[in-house]
Scaffold this active site. Sequence first.
Site, PDB file in Angstrom:
ATOM      1  N   ASP A 155       7.080   5.235  -2.982  1.00  0.00           N
ATOM      2  CA  ASP A 155       6.174   4.098  -3.153  1.00  0.00           C
ATOM      3  C   ASP A 155       6.426   3.499  -4.537  1.00  0.00           C
ATOM      4  O   ASP A 155       6.523   4.209  -5.534  1.00  0.00           O
ATOM      5  CB  ASP A 155       4.715   4.579  -3.026  1.00  0.00           C
ATOM      6  N   ILE A 156       6.548   2.183  -4.592  1.00  0.00           N
ATOM      7  CA  ILE A 156       6.896   1.501  -5.845  1.00  0.00           C
ATOM      8  C   ILE A 156       5.719   1.463  -6.822  1.00  0.00           C
ATOM      9  O   ILE A 156       5.892   1.206  -8.016  1.00  0.00           O
ATOM     10  CB  ILE A 156       7.422   0.068  -5.548  1.00  0.00           C
ATOM     11  N   HIS A 190       2.882   3.150   8.232  1.00  0.00           N
ATOM     12  CA  HIS A 190       3.461   4.047   7.227  1.00  0.00           C
ATOM     13  C   HIS A 190       2.490   5.153   6.875  1.00  0.00           C
ATOM     14  O   HIS A 190       1.285   4.944   6.840  1.00  0.00           O
ATOM     15  CB  HIS A 190       3.891   3.290   5.969  1.00  0.00           C
ATOM     16  N   HIS A 242       1.484   7.725   3.846  1.00  0.00           N
ATOM     17  CA  HIS A 242       1.624   8.053   2.427  1.00  0.00           C
ATOM     18  C   HIS A 242       1.687   9.569   2.292  1.00  0.00           C
ATOM     19  O   HIS A 242       0.839  10.275   2.861  1.00  0.00           O
ATOM     20  CB  HIS A 242       0.395   7.584   1.628  1.00  0.00           C
TER      21      HIS A 242
HETATM   22  P1  5GP Z   1      -1.179   0.266   2.420  1.00  0.00           P
HETATM   23  O1  5GP Z   1      -0.649  -0.780   3.357  1.00  0.00           O
HETATM   24  O2  5GP Z   1      -1.074   1.652   2.974  1.00  0.00           O
HETATM   25  O3  5GP Z   1      -2.561  -0.050   1.932  1.00  0.00           O
HETATM   26  O4  5GP Z   1      -0.307   0.249   1.090  1.00  0.00           O
HETATM   27  C1  5GP Z   1       1.043  -0.129   1.108  1.00  0.00           C
HETATM   28  C2  5GP Z   1       1.798   0.699   0.083  1.00  0.00           C
HETATM   29  O5  5GP Z   1       3.121   0.207   0.064  1.00  0.00           O
HETATM   30  C3  5GP Z   1       1.261   0.608  -1.349  1.00  0.00           C
HETATM   31  O6  5GP Z   1       1.052   1.924  -1.864  1.00  0.00           O
HETATM   32  C4  5GP Z   1       2.347  -0.134  -2.111  1.00  0.00           C
HETATM   33  O7  5GP Z   1       2.520   0.334  -3.438  1.00  0.00           O
HETATM   34  C5  5GP Z   1       3.582   0.128  -1.268  1.00  0.00           C
HETATM   35  N1  5GP Z   1       4.539  -0.968  -1.324  1.00  0.00           N
HETATM   36  C6  5GP Z   1       4.265  -2.277  -1.106  1.00  0.00           C
HETATM   37  N2  5GP Z   1       5.389  -3.026  -1.234  1.00  0.00           N
HETATM   38  C7  5GP Z   1       6.380  -2.161  -1.538  1.00  0.00           C
HETATM   39  C8  5GP Z   1       7.789  -2.330  -1.794  1.00  0.00           C
HETATM   40  O8  5GP Z   1       8.341  -3.420  -1.773  1.00  0.00           O
HETATM   41  N3  5GP Z   1       8.494  -1.207  -2.068  1.00  0.00           N
HETATM   42  C9  5GP Z   1       7.921   0.036  -2.089  1.00  0.00           C
HETATM   43  N4  5GP Z   1       8.709   1.090  -2.355  1.00  0.00           N
HETATM   44  N5  5GP Z   1       6.610   0.231  -1.844  1.00  0.00           N
HETATM   45  C10 5GP Z   1       5.838  -0.859  -1.584  1.00  0.00           C
END
Ligand code: 5GP
Length: 131
Positions: free
Chosen positions: A29-30, A93, A95
């Site tokens: 995660d970035i 996804h 985590h």
């Molecule tokens: P969620 O959809 O589960 O709320 O969060 C999405 C997750 O994806 C976040 O923790 C965010 O940091 C990660 N994320 C979003 N865009 C990118 C990206 O371009 N690259 C990476 N490696 N992680 C991402």
Amino acid sequence: MATIFSRIIAGEIPSYKIAEDDRFFAFLDINPMAKGHALVVPKQEIDYIFDLDDSLLAGMALFAKKVAAAIQAVIPCSRVGMMVIGLEVPHAHIHLIPIQKEGDMSLANPRIRLSKEEFAEIAEKISSRIN
Ligand code: 5GP
């Protein structure tokens, strides 16, 4: 339009890749909650995790299990927590977050900042533990 995760899987956007097979892809995660915070995604672009068919959902859990074991071998932690939110990126996804205590899974926690070199080193170490 392809999701950002599909573009990562396709190599159009760089990522700190950990592992992939024919159905799944894992990368850091970035914007991590902890060192080693990783995401596991299906290559098939499906928004909601519970819309995955049974075989894909079960396979994703098993793929995540392998990645979690590798994370735990590299990052000192008491467990690897597993969380699904999916409100930000419309591509299912999981985590995987190394934790010491329950509070480490709180979304209210500030995210940590890592250098490119740190991301690359963590990804490389975790990746080398995947069998
Ligand atoms: P969620 O959809 O589960 O709320 O969060 C999405 C997750 O994806 C976040 O923790 C965010 O940091 C990660 N994320 C979003 N865009 C990118 C990206 O371009 N690259 C990476 N490696 N992680 C991402």
